[in-house]
Design an enzyme around this catalytic site. Structure first.
Site, PDB file in Angstrom:
ATOM      1  N   THR A  37       0.831  -1.209   0.000  1.00 10.07           N
ATOM      2  CA  THR A  37       0.000   0.000   0.000  1.00 10.07           C
ATOM      3  C   THR A  37       0.864   1.257   0.000  1.00 10.07           C
ATOM      4  O   THR A  37       0.531   2.259  -0.650  1.00 10.07           O
ATOM      5  CB  THR A  37      -0.916  -0.011   1.252  1.00 10.07           C
ATOM      6  OG1 THR A  37      -1.677  -1.207   1.215  1.00 10.07           O
ATOM      7  CG2 THR A  37      -1.828   1.189   1.303  1.00 10.07           C
ATOM      8  N   HIS A  66       1.919   1.989  -3.428  1.00 10.94           N
ATOM      9  CA  HIS A  66       0.849   2.660  -4.193  1.00 10.94           C
ATOM     10  C   HIS A  66       0.833   4.160  -3.894  1.00 10.94           C
ATOM     11  O   HIS A  66       0.688   4.989  -4.790  1.00 10.94           O
ATOM     12  CB  HIS A  66      -0.530   2.076  -3.845  1.00 10.94           C
ATOM     13  CG  HIS A  66      -0.722   0.659  -4.285  1.00 10.94           C
ATOM     14  ND1 HIS A  66      -0.663   0.283  -5.605  1.00 10.94           N
ATOM     15  CD2 HIS A  66      -0.979  -0.468  -3.592  1.00 10.94           C
ATOM     16  CE1 HIS A  66      -0.876  -1.017  -5.695  1.00 10.94           C
ATOM     17  NE2 HIS A  66      -1.059  -1.511  -4.481  1.00 10.94           N
ATOM     18  N   GLU A 107       2.504  -0.276   9.106  1.00  7.79           N
ATOM     19  CA  GLU A 107       2.949  -1.496   9.798  1.00  7.79           C
ATOM     20  C   GLU A 107       4.007  -1.092  10.816  1.00  7.79           C
ATOM     21  O   GLU A 107       5.072  -0.593  10.425  1.00  7.79           O
ATOM     22  CB  GLU A 107       3.544  -2.480   8.785  1.00  7.79           C
ATOM     23  CG  GLU A 107       2.534  -2.951   7.758  1.00  7.79           C
ATOM     24  CD  GLU A 107       3.129  -3.958   6.761  1.00  7.79           C
ATOM     25  OE1 GLU A 107       4.307  -4.339   6.894  1.00  7.79           O
ATOM     26  OE2 GLU A 107       2.392  -4.350   5.847  1.00  7.79           O
ATOM     27  N   ASP A 141       4.399 -18.213  -8.405  1.00 10.51           N
ATOM     28  CA  ASP A 141       4.734 -16.787  -8.501  1.00 10.51           C
ATOM     29  C   ASP A 141       5.422 -16.582  -9.855  1.00 10.51           C
ATOM     30  O   ASP A 141       5.643 -17.554 -10.601  1.00 10.51           O
ATOM     31  CB  ASP A 141       5.642 -16.344  -7.337  1.00 10.51           C
ATOM     32  CG  ASP A 141       5.522 -14.845  -7.043  1.00 10.51           C
ATOM     33  OD1 ASP A 141       5.974 -14.046  -7.885  1.00 10.51           O
ATOM     34  OD2 ASP A 141       4.964 -14.470  -6.005  1.00 10.51           O
ATOM     35  N   ARG A 192      11.214 -14.731  -4.969  1.00  8.14           N
ATOM     36  CA  ARG A 192      10.178 -15.043  -3.985  1.00  8.14           C
ATOM     37  C   ARG A 192       9.898 -16.544  -3.915  1.00  8.14           C
ATOM     38  O   ARG A 192       9.599 -17.076  -2.841  1.00  8.14           O
ATOM     39  CB  ARG A 192       8.925 -14.251  -4.300  1.00  8.14           C
ATOM     40  CG  ARG A 192       9.189 -12.787  -3.955  1.00  8.14           C
ATOM     41  CD  ARG A 192       8.001 -11.937  -3.874  1.00  8.14           C
ATOM     42  NE  ARG A 192       8.320 -10.733  -3.112  1.00  8.14           N
ATOM     43  CZ  ARG A 192       7.590  -9.640  -3.144  1.00  8.14           C
ATOM     44  NH1 ARG A 192       6.521  -9.588  -3.898  1.00  8.14           N
ATOM     45  NH2 ARG A 192       7.922  -8.602  -2.405  1.00  8.14           N
ATOM     46  N   LEU A 219      -7.671 -13.132  -1.096  1.00  9.57           N
ATOM     47  CA  LEU A 219      -7.143 -11.931  -0.444  1.00  9.57           C
ATOM     48  C   LEU A 219      -6.630 -10.922  -1.473  1.00  9.57           C
ATOM     49  O   LEU A 219      -6.754  -9.720  -1.310  1.00  9.57           O
ATOM     50  CB  LEU A 219      -5.995 -12.305   0.503  1.00  9.57           C
ATOM     51  CG  LEU A 219      -5.350 -11.121   1.207  1.00  9.57           C
ATOM     52  CD1 LEU A 219      -6.054 -10.837   2.530  1.00  9.57           C
ATOM     53  CD2 LEU A 219      -3.866 -11.318   1.435  1.00  9.57           C
ATOM     54  N   GLY A 220      -6.011 -11.443  -2.553  1.00 10.98           N
ATOM     55  CA  GLY A 220      -5.376 -10.594  -3.564  1.00 10.98           C
ATOM     56  C   GLY A 220      -6.375  -9.628  -4.193  1.00 10.98           C
ATOM     57  O   GLY A 220      -7.544  -9.964  -4.379  1.00 10.98           O
TER      58      GLY A 220
END
Ligand code: NAD
Ligand code: ZN
Length: 350
Positions: free
Chosen positions: A44, A47, A68, A199, A204, A266-267
């Site tokens: 976020t 973004h 966070e 992915d 990752r 969730l994505g």
């Protein structure tokens, strides 16, 4: 205490950020002042930094961003309960209204007037931040502060995974960003039989292996449906944890889902997507769950129980930076060449 603090702010409706000297905020009634010990960068924040369409529609500069974090309570506003100066806390970042019908029926995670710290009000990329006392999670045992700082994405993973029956399940996680990665040990401890991860980032996928994935699939070069069919001896997966928001990942993942399976989503796709509802969901008798935030505070209790039983989140943390170098962290996040990036507001701990 000096009257100003260092902070990372979006001052103009444009790409970028500035490091400013801002007044230290004063806790209002029902709020506490937290001295930030450790914070972390979330997608976020990228973004907001990049100033994409979502950020342009949602964020009203000037804003100190970041959400966070963990820290120490240094001052109490009027009427604060259950917390004292000196407590070490993490924070549920969705501040709910407490009076809408969702809040009043124990479903604050879908509050209709939610306010997110670092998005709708000043956040934690600063030395201090104010938060409502109801949102505090007071640690009553020794916890690694870097782990305490990433309870928000960890809680997303706990919520998404534990919404499904994982005992003996074959699980596919599409997208192993930080939240997908955290889901691997959660699913394992909840009894998953097989955990497959996909992915487009080798970096990752390597981290997913370190977290104990049974199989990783690079969908740039391998076909998800073929690989999952092979790996499950044709059975398909019982549970999908969708954590990429990617249209192709979502469509292919539903093809892998067995009849009667559960998809926990969730994505967040960047816009509307097309899916063959009849084949993907209806005829399969699939259960589809939309996951928003963390259940307050059921998810937190579940997450803490998993941590205390030995779940180790530290391999998720790949970079540590002082606040002044946050720009490097935001760029690393954009490139996907990282797990979680930790920020130290005062440079200590590095
Ligand atoms: P992230 O962007 O770091 O992770 C997404 C991952 O998906 C990346 O590693 C990316 O390489 C991968 N990916 C891209 N295309 C793919 C494909 N075709 N197949 C498989 N993987 C692919 O994000 P994150 O912080 O881990 O969050 C995961 C998702 O959850 C994001 O979409 C985010 O916006 C969303 N999110 C939702 C909530 C909520 O409350 N619903 C909260 C936080 C984040
Ligand atoms: Zn509400």
């Amino acid at each position: 205490m000096s009257k100003t603090m260092k902070a990372v702010a979006k001052l103009e409706p444009a790409k970028g950020f500035e490091i400013i000297e801002a007044p230290i905020p004063q806790p209002r009634a029902g709020e506490v002042l937290v001295k930030v010990r450790v914070s972390a960068i979330c997608g976020t924040d990228v973004h907001i930094y990049s100033w994409d369409q979502w950020a342009q529609n949602r964020v009203k500069p000037p804003l100190i961003f970041g959400h966070e974090f963990c820290g120490d309570v240094v001052e109490l506003g009027a009427g604060v309960k259950g917390v004292k100066v000196g407590d070490f806390v993490s924070v549920e970042t969705h501040f709910t209204c407490g009076v809408c019908r969702f809040c009043r029926t124990g479903r604050g995670h879908i509050c209709e007037s939610v306010e997110i710290v670092g998005v709708d009000r000043d956040g934690c990329f600063a030395e201090y931040v104010t938060v409502p006392y109801e949102n505090l999670w007071v640690w009553d045992y020794e916890v690694d502060p870097e782990v305490a700082a990433i309870q928000d994405p960890y809680g997303n993973a706990v919520h998404t995974a534990l919404a499904c029956d994982l005992v003996g399940a074959r699980v596919l996680i599409t997208g192993v960003g930080p939240i997908g990665l955290a889901s691997i040990p959660i699913a394992r401890r909840a009894g998953a039989q097989q955990i497959i991860c996909s992915d487009v980032s080798p970096y990752r996928l390597d981290l997913a292996k370190q977290f104990g994935a049974d199989l990783t699939i690079d969908v740039r070069t391998e076909d998800l449906v073929t690989k999952v069919t092979e790996a499950t001896n044709g059975a398909g997966i019982d549970v999908l944890l969708e954590m990429s928001g990617n249209e192709k990942a979502i469509n292919d993942a539903f093809k892998c889902l067995t009849n009667g399976g559960t998809a926990s989503l969730l994505g967040i796709p960047s816009g509307p997507i097309t899916i063959d509802l009849a084949t993907a969901i209806v005829f399969k008798g699939a259960t589809v769950l939309g996951i928003n935030g963390r259940k307050m505070f059921e998810t937190w209790y579940q997450g803490q129980a998993l941590l205390q039983s030995g779940l180790d989140l530290t391999p998720l943390i790949t970079h540590r930076l002082p606040l002044e170098r946050i720009g490097e962290g935001l760029e690393l996040m954009k490139a996907g060449q990282c797990g979680k990036i930790i920020i130290y507001p005062d440079g200590s701990g590095l």
